[in-house]
Design a protein around this motif. Structure first.
Motif, short mmCIF file in Angstrom:
data_model
loop_
_atom_site.label_atom_id
_atom_site.label_comp_id
_atom_site.label_asym_id
_atom_site.label_seq_id
_atom_site.Cartn_x
_atom_site.Cartn_y
_atom_site.Cartn_z
N THR A 36 -9.75 -1.02 3.88
CA THR A 36 -8.74 -2.01 4.16
C THR A 36 -7.93 -1.80 2.63
N PRO A 37 -6.46 -1.94 2.76
CA PRO A 37 -5.75 -1.91 1.42
C PRO A 37 -5.98 -3.20 0.47
N ALA A 38 -7.27 -3.43 0.02
CA ALA A 38 -7.62 -4.64 -0.37
C ALA A 38 -6.60 -5.23 -1.69
N PRO A 39 -6.62 -4.17 -2.61
CA PRO A 39 -5.52 -4.37 -3.76
C PRO A 39 -3.98 -4.91 -3.34
N ALA A 40 -3.37 -4.05 -2.25
CA ALA A 40 -2.31 -4.45 -2.10
C ALA A 40 -2.12 -5.89 -1.37
N ILE A 41 -3.40 -6.32 -0.50
CA ILE A 41 -3.34 -7.70 0.16
C ILE A 41 -3.24 -8.55 -0.98
N ILE A 42 -4.43 -8.49 -1.94
CA ILE A 42 -4.36 -9.47 -2.91
C ILE A 42 -3.24 -9.67 -3.88
N TYR A 95 0.86 -1.41 -0.05
CA TYR A 95 0.03 0.20 -0.13
C TYR A 95 0.80 1.21 -0.06
N VAL A 96 2.07 1.20 0.78
CA VAL A 96 2.69 2.59 0.78
C VAL A 96 3.52 2.61 -0.31
N ALA A 97 4.05 1.55 -0.93
CA ALA A 97 4.84 1.52 -2.12
C ALA A 97 4.08 2.24 -3.36
N GLY A 98 2.90 1.84 -3.31
CA GLY A 98 1.65 2.24 -4.30
C GLY A 98 1.49 3.61 -4.27
N ARG A 99 1.36 4.09 -2.84
CA ARG A 99 1.19 5.40 -2.49
C ARG A 99 2.27 6.43 -3.02
N GLU A 100 3.43 5.81 -2.81
CA GLU A 100 4.74 6.80 -3.12
C GLU A 100 4.90 6.62 -4.72
N GLY A 101 4.03 5.68 -5.32
CA GLY A 101 4.45 5.92 -6.75
C GLY A 101 5.55 4.83 -7.52
N HIS A 102 5.91 3.92 -6.55
CA HIS A 102 7.10 2.98 -6.66
C HIS A 102 6.23 1.59 -7.29
N MET A 103 5.05 1.52 -7.12
CA MET A 103 4.22 0.63 -7.73
C MET A 103 2.81 0.93 -8.33
N LEU A 104 2.10 0.11 -9.05
CA LEU A 104 0.89 0.60 -9.73
C LEU A 104 0.21 1.37 -8.52
N LYS A 105 -0.30 2.66 -8.96
CA LYS A 105 -1.35 3.30 -8.25
C LYS A 105 -2.34 2.47 -7.47
N VAL A 106 -2.99 1.52 -8.33
CA VAL A 106 -4.18 1.06 -7.71
C VAL A 106 -3.84 0.12 -6.61
N LEU A 107 -2.63 -0.24 -6.37
CA LEU A 107 -2.08 -0.95 -4.88
C LEU A 107 -2.14 0.06 -3.94
N SER A 108 -2.37 1.29 -3.99
CA SER A 108 -2.41 2.14 -2.80
C SER A 108 -3.79 2.70 -2.35
N TYR A 109 -4.88 2.00 -3.26
CA TYR A 109 -6.30 2.27 -2.94
C TYR A 109 -6.79 1.72 -2.23
N ILE A 110 -7.97 2.16 -1.35
CA ILE A 110 -8.39 1.67 -0.16
C ILE A 110 -10.14 1.18 -0.61
N LEU A 137 13.22 2.85 -15.90
CA LEU A 137 12.39 3.09 -17.08
C LEU A 137 11.02 3.32 -16.51
N PHE A 138 10.64 2.92 -15.38
CA PHE A 138 9.06 3.09 -14.91
C PHE A 138 9.06 4.51 -13.92
N ILE A 139 9.98 4.58 -13.28
CA ILE A 139 9.92 5.67 -12.01
C ILE A 139 10.56 6.94 -12.60
N HIS A 140 11.66 6.59 -12.99
CA HIS A 140 12.47 7.96 -13.26
C HIS A 140 12.26 8.60 -14.49
N PHE A 141 12.17 7.80 -15.64
CA PHE A 141 11.68 8.51 -16.94
C PHE A 141 10.32 8.34 -17.25
#
Length: 491
Positions: A354-360, A333-348, A457-461
């Motif tokens: 609950t951070p359902a997408p992150a748990i799944i 959840y925190v990694a998604g919130r910081e933009g280091h993973m798919l944004k949907v993983l930070s959704y509640i 590739l995905f975070i910096h650029f």
């Protein structure tokens, strides 16, 4: 309907404004529902899992005698407590969920934090979850296959089923997950008490012959001691789990350090007493020859009620798996919130908070490890990778003593404590490479460094084609799972 429209439909006024038709606005964030008792149970419930029923044999095999074995178990408890105290300073200074992730972010910047999230999300956390569930499956299926090992397909299916059920519980409700954790923590303490009390009774009856000349054994070396620590610390792993849910702790400045100071020493005393109990009924040779130490103990002491042992060991492991899932989901959840993973993983979840997408997501990776996985191989990958980042995180504590001098520190540990933890971390990372160099350690290092390519590739650029792919995926998952960003929803 695009993602922006979904956000608009899911958002409401600011909390200080009146809502339409008298409905009250609630902040769409993780709720503070974990108190002191639940915090202690998260630590005890996560740490006491499969390790104490697997590691005694490996620790003894490396040191070769009862005395050094007990010293190693005590020393591992001390190290876990020292590490947890360092994390307590970090957790009360940086009150964000995710443990190592936000600490590395503040100390060293986004790249080390990303490498930790990359390694943790794809190796450390799901492999730990898979190991615990495989251990649960072994003990849960053992009574149905007396005299032989359960079929692998049965173990794999049972472990997968455990992952699915635990994921469902943690996705539905934080309170439900906490209640489940509390119940299984109580259940696992039952088997701990049974083993400890049985051992004390046997000692009182004079069964002390296995402790005679307890330090007589083969000469020890740095390599064998390090490998013994390696196996013992696997049983203690989880000492930092409460830092993953700091945002959900009630009064974290008080409850985080109190949970650590109470929980980890409780585990340490329990582990030492359990090992003493094992040695009251088994010699060193017999313990090394035992296929399942706790089951052998039960057969000799509790017969004809020996079935209690595998049942409550299964409870212990399922409780540890629940605690692991509960905390690991917050890291995603925190990694998604910081933009280091798919944004949907930070959704509640709108309904469940609950951070359902992150748990799944975490559960899906764990199942991938279960299918071809082997417990010993997974433990090697896990232990090697995790102590790299434990040491790096504690190093960040020292760095921030100089770079973040003005930050409030409700807890400030003596400077010698993080130094000790860093030195031990270096030894634990180097020991398996020096003592028994194997290619899997090289693969693990290459995998960690491989995260740099994805970060570039995905975070910096932030390549536009990656954005075009992720946007429709996020939109469809958002509608399917009924989740929104950490904003406002109407109750």
């Amino acid at each position: 309907m695009d993602e922006e429209n979904i956000r608009k439909r899911s958002s409401v006024q600011e909390p200080d404004e009146l809502s339409v038709k008298g409905k009250k606005s609630k902040s769409m964030n993780l709720q503070k529902e974990v108190g002191l008792i639940s915090g202690i149970c998260v630590i005890v419930g996560t740490v006491i899992g499969s390790g104490i029923f697997i590691s005694p044999k490996s620790v003894l095999a490396n040191v070769g005698a009862v005395g050094p074995c007990l010293v190693i178990w005590a020393a591992c408890g001390v190290l876990a407590t020292l590490g947890a105290l360092c994390f307590a300073e970090l957790g009360t200074m940086i009150t964000k969920s995710g443990a190592e992730y936000p600490y590395l972010m503040e100390a060293f910047g986004p790249i080390p934090a990303y490498l930790f999230s990359w390694t943790s999300l794809l190796v450390i956390k799901p492999s730990s979850f898979a190991i615990i569930c495989l251990s649960f499956a072994n003990y849960a299926s053992a009574p149905f296959y007396p005299g032989c090992e359960p079929p692998i397909i049965v173990i794999k299916c049972l472990a997968t089923a455990a992952i699915v059920v635990i994921t469902l519980v943690n996705s539905l409700s934080v309170k439900l997950a906490s209640y489940v954790q509390n119940f299984f923590t109580a259940a696992k303490m039952v088997i701990v008490v049974i083993i400890v009390v049985s051992g004390i009774v046997l000692l009182a009856k004079g069964n002390t012959q296995n402790f005679n000349n307890s330090f007589d054994g083969p000469p020890l070396s740095v390599g064998t001691i390090s490998l013994a620590f390696y196996n013992g610390l696997w049983a203690y792993d989880g000492w930092n789990q409460l830092n993953y849910i700091t945002e959900e702790l009630k009064d974290p400045h008080r409850n985080l350090p109190l949970s650590i100071v109470i929980g980890i020493p409780l585990v340490t005393v329990s582990y030492i007493l359990i090992n003493i109990s094992y040695f009251t009924v088994m010699t060193s040779t017999e313990l090394l020859q035992s296929q399942a130490v706790a089951v052998t103990f039960g057969d000799r002491v509790l017969y004809p009620a020996s079935w209690i042992v595998p049942l409550f060991v299964a409870f212990s492991t399922i409780g540890a798996a629940n605690g692991s899932c509960f905390t690991a989901g917050r890291l995603v959840y925190v990694a998604g919130r910081e933009g280091h993973m798919l944004k949907v993983l930070s959704y509640i979840s709108i309904k469940r908070f609950t951070p359902a997408p992150a748990i799944i997501f975490h559960a899906a990776i764990a199942i991938i490890y279960v299918i071809p996985g082997d417990i010993n191989t997974l433990i090697n990958y896990f232990s090697f990778a995790v102590w790299i980042f434990y040491g790096l995180t504690v190093l960040g504590l020292i760095v921030m003593r100089f770079t973040r001098k003005d930050w409030g520190r409700p807890i400030r540990v003596p400077f010698i404590i993080p130094i000790i933890v860093i030195i031990v971390s270096i030894m634990l990372v180097l020991a398996p490479i020096i003592s028994a160099p194997e290619l899997p350690y090289l693969y693990c290092v290459l995998f960690i460094l491989g995260g740099l390519g994805f970060y570039t590739l995905f975070i910096h650029f932030k390549f536009s084609w990656a954005q075009k792919i992720s946007k429709p995926i996020t939109m469809h998952l958002q509608m399917l799972l009924e989740v929104v960003p950490p904003e406002g929803v109407t109750e």
